[in-house]
Design a protein around this motif. Structure first.
Motif, PDB file in Angstrom:
ATOM      1  N   CYS A  70       0.822  -1.216   0.000  1.00 39.72           N
ATOM      2  CA  CYS A  70       0.000   0.000   0.000  1.00 39.72           C
ATOM      3  C   CYS A  70       0.851   1.259   0.000  1.00 39.72           C
ATOM      4  CB  CYS A  70      -0.931   0.007   1.214  1.00 39.72           C
ATOM      5  SG  CYS A  70      -1.957  -1.476   1.342  1.00 39.72           S
ATOM      6  N   GLU A  71       2.062   1.150  -0.504  1.00 39.63           N
ATOM      7  CA  GLU A  71       2.990   2.271  -0.534  1.00 39.63           C
ATOM      8  C   GLU A  71       2.363   3.497  -1.180  1.00 39.63           C
ATOM      9  OE1 GLU A  71       6.929   3.329  -3.112  1.00 39.63           O
ATOM     10  OE2 GLU A  71       6.715   1.273  -2.411  1.00 39.63           O
ATOM     11  N   GLY A  72       2.394   4.621  -0.474  1.00 35.44           N
ATOM     12  CA  GLY A  72       1.894   5.878  -1.017  1.00 35.44           C
ATOM     13  C   GLY A  72       0.394   6.068  -0.935  1.00 35.44           C
ATOM     14  N   ILE A  73      -0.343   5.135  -0.348  1.00 33.13           N
ATOM     15  CA  ILE A  73      -1.805   5.241  -0.250  1.00 33.13           C
ATOM     16  C   ILE A  73      -2.191   5.654   1.175  1.00 33.13           C
ATOM     17  CG2 ILE A  73      -3.990   3.982  -0.393  1.00 33.13           C
ATOM     18  CD1 ILE A  73      -2.709   2.196  -2.499  1.00 33.13           C
ATOM     19  N   TYR A  74      -2.867   6.798   1.278  1.00 35.79           N
ATOM     20  CA  TYR A  74      -3.267   7.329   2.582  1.00 35.79           C
ATOM     21  C   TYR A  74      -4.774   7.554   2.687  1.00 35.79           C
ATOM     22  CZ  TYR A  74       1.725   8.419   2.819  1.00 35.79           C
ATOM     23  OH  TYR A  74       3.099   8.336   2.809  1.00 35.79           O
ATOM     24  N   GLY A  75      -5.483   7.343   1.595  1.00 30.39           N
ATOM     25  CA  GLY A  75      -6.921   7.573   1.599  1.00 30.39           C
ATOM     26  C   GLY A  75      -7.563   6.943   0.376  1.00 30.39           C
ATOM     27  N   THR A  76      -8.875   7.007   0.307  1.00 32.01           N
ATOM     28  CA  THR A  76      -9.626   6.415  -0.794  1.00 32.01           C
ATOM     29  C   THR A  76      -9.181   6.998  -2.127  1.00 32.01           C
ATOM     30  OG1 THR A  76     -11.532   6.044   0.636  1.00 32.01           O
ATOM     31  CG2 THR A  76     -11.940   6.080  -1.736  1.00 32.01           C
ATOM     32  N   GLY A  77      -8.924   6.107  -3.083  1.00 27.60           N
ATOM     33  CA  GLY A  77      -8.504   6.537  -4.411  1.00 27.60           C
ATOM     34  C   GLY A  77      -7.013   6.726  -4.562  1.00 27.60           C
ATOM     35  N   GLY A  78      -6.248   6.440  -3.508  1.00 25.74           N
ATOM     36  CA  GLY A  78      -4.811   6.673  -3.552  1.00 25.74           C
ATOM     37  C   GLY A  78      -4.093   5.745  -4.496  1.00 25.74           C
ATOM     38  N   GLY A  79      -2.968   6.233  -4.999  1.00 25.40           N
ATOM     39  CA  GLY A  79      -2.136   5.445  -5.899  1.00 25.40           C
ATOM     40  C   GLY A  79      -1.355   6.358  -6.809  1.00 25.40           C
ATOM     41  N   GLY A  80      -0.190   5.904  -7.278  1.00 21.87           N
ATOM     42  CA  GLY A  80       0.648   6.765  -8.091  1.00 21.87           C
ATOM     43  C   GLY A  80       1.111   7.959  -7.283  1.00 21.87           C
ATOM     44  N   ALA A  81       0.971   9.155  -7.831  1.00 23.65           N
ATOM     45  CA  ALA A  81       1.388  10.373  -7.132  1.00 23.65           C
ATOM     46  C   ALA A  81       0.273  10.935  -6.261  1.00 23.65           C
ATOM     47  CB  ALA A  81       1.840  11.430  -8.146  1.00 23.65           C
ATOM     48  N   TYR A  82      -0.885  10.259  -6.213  1.00 21.76           N
ATOM     49  CA  TYR A  82      -2.024  10.773  -5.466  1.00 21.76           C
ATOM     50  C   TYR A  82      -2.161  10.038  -4.147  1.00 21.76           C
ATOM     51  CZ  TYR A  82      -6.863  12.047  -4.382  1.00 21.76           C
ATOM     52  OH  TYR A  82      -7.998  12.501  -3.760  1.00 21.76           O
ATOM     53  N   THR A  83      -2.228  10.783  -3.055  1.00 16.45           N
ATOM     54  CA  THR A  83      -2.310  10.187  -1.721  1.00 16.45           C
ATOM     55  C   THR A  83      -3.664   9.550  -1.444  1.00 16.45           C
ATOM     56  OG1 THR A  83      -3.072  12.287  -0.785  1.00 16.45           O
ATOM     57  CG2 THR A  83      -0.696  11.862  -0.746  1.00 16.45           C
ATOM     58  N   GLY A  84      -4.705   9.986  -2.165  1.00 14.35           N
ATOM     59  CA  GLY A  84      -6.060   9.608  -1.811  1.00 14.35           C
ATOM     60  C   GLY A  84      -6.713  10.721  -1.015  1.00 14.35           C
ATOM     61  N   GLN A  85      -7.955  10.543  -0.683  1.00 16.64           N
ATOM     62  CA  GLN A  85      -8.723  11.555   0.036  1.00 16.64           C
ATOM     63  C   GLN A  85      -8.221  11.688   1.478  1.00 16.64           C
ATOM     64  OE1 GLN A  85     -11.303  13.593  -0.965  1.00 16.64           O
ATOM     65  NE2 GLN A  85     -11.029  12.930  -3.078  1.00 16.64           N
ATOM     66  N   LEU A  86      -7.794  12.893   1.846  1.00 20.29           N
ATOM     67  CA  LEU A  86      -7.309  13.162   3.199  1.00 20.29           C
ATOM     68  C   LEU A  86      -8.256  14.101   3.933  1.00 20.29           C
ATOM     69  CD1 LEU A  86      -3.514  13.798   2.422  1.00 20.29           C
ATOM     70  CD2 LEU A  86      -4.667  11.621   2.890  1.00 20.29           C
ATOM     71  N   LEU A  87      -8.087  14.181   5.237  1.00 22.86           N
ATOM     72  CA  LEU A  87      -8.804  15.151   6.049  1.00 22.86           C
ATOM     73  C   LEU A  87      -7.943  16.400   6.179  1.00 22.86           C
ATOM     74  CD1 LEU A  87      -9.993  12.673   8.828  1.00 22.86           C
ATOM     75  CD2 LEU A  87     -11.355  13.551   6.918  1.00 22.86           C
ATOM     76  N   THR A  88      -8.576  17.542   6.400  1.00 20.30           N
ATOM     77  CA  THR A  88      -7.854  18.808   6.519  1.00 20.30           C
ATOM     78  C   THR A  88      -8.289  19.540   7.769  1.00 20.30           C
ATOM     79  OG1 THR A  88      -7.740  18.997   4.105  1.00 20.30           O
ATOM     80  CG2 THR A  88      -7.301  20.987   5.380  1.00 20.30           C
ATOM     81  N   ASP A  89      -7.313  19.973   8.564  1.00 24.89           N
ATOM     82  CA  ASP A  89      -7.597  20.754   9.763  1.00 24.89           C
ATOM     83  C   ASP A  89      -8.131  22.128   9.357  1.00 24.89           C
ATOM     84  OD1 ASP A  89      -6.536  22.897  11.882  1.00 24.89           O
ATOM     85  OD2 ASP A  89      -6.853  20.994  12.919  1.00 24.89           O
ATOM     86  N   ALA A  90      -9.278  22.503   9.904  1.00 20.56           N
ATOM     87  CA  ALA A  90      -9.937  23.741   9.496  1.00 20.56           C
ATOM     88  C   ALA A  90      -9.115  24.978   9.843  1.00 20.56           C
ATOM     89  CB  ALA A  90     -11.319  23.833  10.148  1.00 20.56           C
ATOM     90  N   ARG A  91      -8.334  24.922  10.919  1.00 24.71           N
ATOM     91  CA  ARG A  91      -7.561  26.094  11.338  1.00 24.71           C
ATOM     92  C   ARG A  91      -6.213  26.181  10.651  1.00 24.71           C
ATOM     93  NH1 ARG A  91      -8.416  26.626  17.944  1.00 24.71           N
ATOM     94  NH2 ARG A  91     -10.681  26.985  17.899  1.00 24.71           N
ATOM     95  N   SER A  92      -5.467  25.103  10.676  1.00 24.78           N
ATOM     96  CA  SER A  92      -4.093  25.136  10.174  1.00 24.78           C
ATOM     97  C   SER A  92      -3.968  24.738   8.715  1.00 24.78           C
ATOM     98  CB  SER A  92      -3.214  24.204  11.008  1.00 24.78           C
ATOM     99  OG  SER A  92      -3.595  22.852  10.805  1.00 24.78           O
ATOM    100  N   GLY A  93      -4.980  24.046   8.192  1.00 29.46           N
ATOM    101  CA  GLY A  93      -4.890  23.538   6.833  1.00 29.46           C
ATOM    102  C   GLY A  93      -4.053  22.283   6.716  1.00 29.46           C
ATOM    103  N   ALA A  94      -3.628  21.720   7.841  1.00 29.47           N
ATOM    104  CA  ALA A  94      -2.773  20.538   7.831  1.00 29.47           C
ATOM    105  C   ALA A  94      -3.549  19.308   7.365  1.00 29.47           C
ATOM    106  CB  ALA A  94      -2.194  20.291   9.219  1.00 29.47           C
ATOM    107  N   ALA A  95      -2.846  18.416   6.688  1.00 33.64           N
ATOM    108  CA  ALA A  95      -3.440  17.178   6.191  1.00 33.64           C
ATOM    109  C   ALA A  95      -3.192  16.050   7.179  1.00 33.64           C
ATOM    110  CB  ALA A  95      -2.850  16.817   4.828  1.00 33.64           C
ATOM    111  N   TYR A  96      -4.210  15.214   7.390  1.00 35.39           N
ATOM    112  CA  TYR A  96      -4.092  14.063   8.289  1.00 35.39           C
ATOM    113  C   TYR A  96      -5.122  13.027   7.893  1.00 35.39           C
ATOM    114  CZ  TYR A  96      -8.297  15.692  10.753  1.00 35.39           C
ATOM    115  OH  TYR A  96      -9.582  16.064  11.060  1.00 35.39           O
ATOM    116  N   ASN A  97      -4.997  11.828   8.452  1.00 32.86           N
ATOM    117  CA  ASN A  97      -6.038  10.824   8.197  1.00 32.86           C
ATOM    118  C   ASN A  97      -6.431  10.040   9.438  1.00 32.86           C
ATOM    119  OD1 ASN A  97      -3.780   9.200   8.404  1.00 32.86           O
ATOM    120  ND2 ASN A  97      -4.034   8.178   6.433  1.00 32.86           N
ATOM    121  N   VAL A  98      -5.741  10.253  10.562  1.00 31.86           N
ATOM    122  CA  VAL A  98      -6.133   9.595  11.812  1.00 31.86           C
ATOM    123  C   VAL A  98      -5.924  10.545  12.990  1.00 31.86           C
ATOM    124  CG1 VAL A  98      -5.811   7.170  11.155  1.00 31.86           C
ATOM    125  CG2 VAL A  98      -3.845   8.515  11.911  1.00 31.86           C
ATOM    126  N   ASN A  99      -6.739  10.342  14.004  1.00 37.85           N
ATOM    127  CA  ASN A  99      -6.638  11.096  15.251  1.00 37.85           C
ATOM    128  C   ASN A  99      -5.976  10.248  16.321  1.00 37.85           C
ATOM    129  OD1 ASN A  99      -8.400  13.677  14.814  1.00 37.85           O
ATOM    130  ND2 ASN A  99      -9.623  11.997  13.982  1.00 37.85           N
TER     131      ASN A  99
END
Length: 346
Positions: free
Chosen positions: A289-318
């Motif tokens: 699953c190298e490079g896959i962090y969310g739905t649709g990930g693969g190649g140069a695309y990480t997949g669907q990530l979550l975004t912090d509303a204040r900082s704009g930071a990307a994450y996928n787990v709390n």
């Protein structure tokens, strides 16, 4: 799990002349995929989300880490307090107490670990649900120098468990996590590998112990080992994601640590869960699953990530203490594709 047994000694004897090679892993997108060329074969691309016909993940009858896991960090080089706190917070988030887990928003690090727990040994014992942060050891002065070979990592573990004062304990559930600061150069670091795992040789350490190494790439190759918080030059038109803990090097390390712990738990002695025919160069549950962090990930695309509303930071787990992390997905043996707790179909 019994860590020292006769059958393993035969394997160790055959491998003594060679450096550990399990999981030579890099998280950034391979050139043959970003360049538009078709990747072919298991070795050319390890991204097989939804492509179970290409994945021949097999169980080779060895143990998994089925007893309570205690992770012992070994801090090699100078480490700022806040960076240690971030990594400790991730390790504590893998299996927090029930009352604490109930307070952590979904998707959680603990839910990510539950996919790793699906792997079993020949007695049908699952990878342990109990993962705790154990005793730690620091070597801020870099007693073995600022340039380490792969075999030197085993010597760092030996120094930690054999120290005259406050040695790290040796037990059946112990996992030893060597973390090198940006000042340290490790063999093949950045060029071929961002982290690896293996087991120590009794002739070197005195015990057969599962261990992993992960390096901080902030000063050398963040575009290689801290992707997607830094982007390779050959990936055009892509902006780096903002790291959830405001530290490109350490946030990149967290995903590599997760990758290595998942594989260490499911293949600690290089004879349990992997694809391929060579146990020294296996394709393991996170490699798939190298490079896959969310739905649709693969190649140069990480997949669907979550975004912090204040900082704009990307994450996928709390995680614990309000922390957020971005960790790579792992292969789900029930679904036969890569998955994570942030999947849109869950």
């Amino acid at each position: 799990m019994q860590m020292r047994h006769l059958g393993l000694l035969l394997l160790v004897a055959a491998l003594l002349a060679a450096p550990p090679a399990v999981s030579a892993w890099r998280p950034w997108p391979p050139r043959n995929e970003t360049g538009g060329g078709a990747a072919s074969g298991l070795g050319a691309s390890k991204k097989f989300e939804g492509s179970s016909e290409f994945v021949k993940l097999q169980y080779h009858m060895g143990p998994v880490l089925a007893t309570a896991i205690t992770v012992h960090p070994i801090w090699y080089g100078p480490w700022p307090v806040e960076q240690k706190r971030t990594i400790r917070a991730f390790l504590r988030s893998l299996a927090p107490p029930p009352e604490e887990e109930a307070r952590i928003p979904r998707p959680s690090v603990a839910a990510w670990w539950r996919t790793v727990r699906l792997y079993t040994d020949q007695t049908d014992a699952n990878v342990s649900a109990a993962v705790s942060l154990g005793a730690e050891k620091s070597d801020a002065r870099m007693s073995r120098g600022a340039r380490l070979s792969r075999m030197d990592i085993q010597a760092v573990v030996r120094d930690a468990v054999g120290a005259r004062t406050r040695p790290l304990p040796v037990d059946s559930g112990g996992v030893y996590l060597v973390l090198t600061s940006p000042e340290v150069v490790v063999e093949d670091f950045c060029g071929q590998v961002c982290g690896f795992h293996y087991f120590t040789f009794p002739s070197v350490v005195g015990y057969t112990l599962p261990y992993a190494w992960v390096g901080n790439s902030a000063r050398r190759c963040p575009e290689v080992c801290a992707y997607p918080f830094a982007i390779p030059a050959y990936v055009h038109g892509r902006r780096p994601e903002s790291p959830p803990n405001a530290d490109v090097g350490v946030d990149g390390m967290v995903s590599v640590i997760a990758h290595e712990l998942a594989e260490l738990a499911s293949n600690p002695l290089a004879n349990a869960w992997y694809a391929g025919t060579d146990p020294s160069f296996p394709t393991e549950i996170a490699d798939l699953c190298e490079g896959i962090y969310g739905t649709g990930g693969g190649g140069a695309y990480t997949g669907q990530l979550l975004t912090d509303a204040r900082s704009g930071a990307a994450y996928n787990v709390n995680g614990a203490g309000g922390r957020r992390f971005l960790v790579q997905w792992v292969w789900n043996p029930v679904l036969s594709y890569c998955s994570g707790p942030n999947a849109l179909d869950q």
